[in-house]
Design a protein around this motif. Structure first.
Motif, PDB file in Angstrom:
ATOM      1  N   ALA A  81      -3.871  14.575  -5.843  1.00  0.00           N
ATOM      2  CA  ALA A  81      -3.288  14.906  -5.490  1.00  0.00           C
ATOM      3  C   ALA A  81      -2.139  16.347  -6.716  1.00  0.00           C
ATOM      4  CB  ALA A  81      -1.977  14.261  -4.587  1.00  0.00           C
ATOM      5  N   HIS A 139      -4.266  19.641  -6.920  1.00  0.00           N
ATOM      6  CA  HIS A 139      -4.937  20.512  -5.853  1.00  0.00           C
ATOM      7  C   HIS A 139      -3.181  20.180  -5.088  1.00  0.00           C
ATOM      8  CE1 HIS A 139      -8.561  19.245  -7.194  1.00  0.00           C
ATOM      9  NE2 HIS A 139      -9.319  20.312  -6.230  1.00  0.00           N
ATOM     10  N   MET A 171      -3.061  20.486  -1.036  1.00  0.00           N
ATOM     11  CA  MET A 171      -4.512  20.419  -0.583  1.00  0.00           C
ATOM     12  C   MET A 171      -3.535  19.464   1.094  1.00  0.00           C
ATOM     13  SD  MET A 171      -6.857  16.951  -1.621  1.00  0.00           S
ATOM     14  CE  MET A 171      -5.144  15.562  -1.830  1.00  0.00           C
ATOM     15  N   THR A 172      -4.487  19.531   2.030  1.00  0.00           N
ATOM     16  CA  THR A 172      -4.081  19.239   3.430  1.00  0.00           C
ATOM     17  C   THR A 172      -5.208  19.160   3.735  1.00  0.00           C
ATOM     18  OG1 THR A 172      -4.185  21.046   4.666  1.00  0.00           O
ATOM     19  CG2 THR A 172      -2.167  21.196   3.423  1.00  0.00           C
ATOM     20  N   ILE A 173      -5.335  17.514   5.038  1.00  0.00           N
ATOM     21  CA  ILE A 173      -6.376  17.151   6.088  1.00  0.00           C
ATOM     22  C   ILE A 173      -6.939  18.485   6.118  1.00  0.00           C
ATOM     23  CG2 ILE A 173      -5.461  15.176   5.439  1.00  0.00           C
ATOM     24  CD1 ILE A 173      -4.569  15.032   8.194  1.00  0.00           C
ATOM     25  N   GLU A 200      -8.031  21.310   5.363  1.00  0.00           N
ATOM     26  CA  GLU A 200      -8.757  21.756   4.582  1.00  0.00           C
ATOM     27  C   GLU A 200     -10.237  20.853   4.403  1.00  0.00           C
ATOM     28  OE1 GLU A 200      -7.978  22.881   0.627  1.00  0.00           O
ATOM     29  OE2 GLU A 200      -6.186  21.490   0.549  1.00  0.00           O
ATOM     30  N   GLY A 226      -9.525  18.045   1.425  1.00  0.00           N
ATOM     31  CA  GLY A 226      -8.115  17.608   1.650  1.00  0.00           C
ATOM     32  C   GLY A 226      -8.729  16.386   2.729  1.00  0.00           C
ATOM     33  N   PHE A 254      -9.126  11.984   2.124  1.00  0.00           N
ATOM     34  CA  PHE A 254      -8.360  11.618   2.923  1.00  0.00           C
ATOM     35  C   PHE A 254      -9.586  10.238   3.468  1.00  0.00           C
ATOM     36  CE2 PHE A 254      -7.898  10.095   8.016  1.00  0.00           C
ATOM     37  CZ  PHE A 254      -6.435  10.128   7.500  1.00  0.00           C
TER      38      PHE A 254
END
Length: 313
Positions: free
Chosen positions: A175, A178, A181-183, A185, A188, A192
């Protein structure tokens, strides 16, 4: 009667090869001659599970696991774990919007809080029934120097440590490296999926290990019978929580259908689709646990199942 040879062959093949070699012909004859009710089929399927996780006893008789209260206690435990995994998924679905939803929809908040406050009671019921069994099984492994059973009991803490370790890596290493970072992309989403997938695998491995360890231990039938009382409490609380989750979805449909049609989670599922999946898993887990308890209470206290041959009785 189960007159379809293909169906009889399929049911028989659910059992291990060693079991089929010893009991296959007699079992097939009984399937052909005896009527097989829904409960009987349920027993046959659970008997197959028993045959895979527990060995034959020293006298070569059918699995000791086929004592109905013992089987039912383990089934309730496994069903509860499946129920909890579905509940965690439900909570993750609405976690980000929970405060806003509860503030805007008091009736929806009530349904959610029913689930939230009943969950600890359900856990206590499962612990009340299962913990004494696990402790006796662990003592049996220690006094008998059963390394195979001790190794199985080591799986849950090791699985938890592995999952917590990966969580720490994500929080402390991935984290910060990055920050954006999101879920939504690829990277990410992969993180997850690895985190949630490892949690599910850890839960499954832990459940299977404890189940096999208990099945291989010397635990008195009376203790399994005692566990049925807390098992009933667990099933009742599971049913209450299921009702709360169902009520939540129906109330949201009446109050804010647009929210249910929105997307949720990393896979782009609609909230209503996710909710239906959760409800289906919870309902199936509750039903399986309830049937197992009914079968146990219909079995005499001192009666041991002679084998799945009685499934059609």
């Amino acid at each position: 009667m189960l007159t379809n040879p293909a169906a009889r062959s399929w049911l028989l093949r659910l059992y291990p090869a060693d079991w089929r070699a010893r009991y296959g012909e007699e079992f097939a004859a009984l399937l052909e001659d005896c009527p097989l009710s829904f409960f009987g089929l349920f027993d046959v399927l659970l008997g197959a599970l028993d045959a895979h996780i527990a060995p034959l006893d020293a006298n070569g008789r059918i699995l000791r696991m086929l004592h109905q209260p013992r089987r039912s206690a383990i089934v309730v435990f496994c069903a509860y774990i499946a129920f909890v995994l579905a509940g965690i998924s439900y909570n993750q679905t609405i976690e980000d919007d929970l405060r806003a939803l509860n503030s805007a929809h008091p009736d929806v908040a009530l349904a959610y809080h029913i689930v939230f406050f009943v969950a600890p009671l359900s856990l206590l019921a499962v612990l009340a029934g299962g913990l004494p069994i696990a402790l006796v099984a662990l003592r049996h492994a220690l006094t008998g120097r059963r390394r195979d059973i001790l190794a199985l009991f080591a799986v849950p803490p090791l699985a938890l440590a592995l999952w917590l370790g990966w969580t720490a890596v994500i929080v402390r290493v991935i984290a910060p490296a990055h920050p954006n970072m999101t879920i939504h992309e690829t990277f990410g989403l992969a993180v997850f999926v690895s985190w949630s997938g490892l949690f599910v695998l850890a839960a499954i491995a832990s459940t299977a290990a404890v189940t096999i360890a208990v099945s291989r231990s010397e635990v008195s039938p009376q203790l399994y019978r005692f566990a049925l009382g807390p098992g009933v409490a667990a099933v009742v609380t599971m049913a209450v929580m299921l009702g709360g989750v169902v009520a939540w979805g129906l109330l949201m449909r009446a109050d804010d259908p647009a929210y249910l049609n929105g997307t949720s989670g990393p896979f782009g599922l609609s909230v209503v689709t996710h909710w239906l999946i959760v409800v289906s898993v919870m309902a199936l887990a509750t039903l399986v646990a309830a049937i197992a308890l009914v079968r146990a209470y219909r079995t005499p206290v001192d009666g041991a199942i002679a084998g799945t041959a009685t499934a059609g009785a």
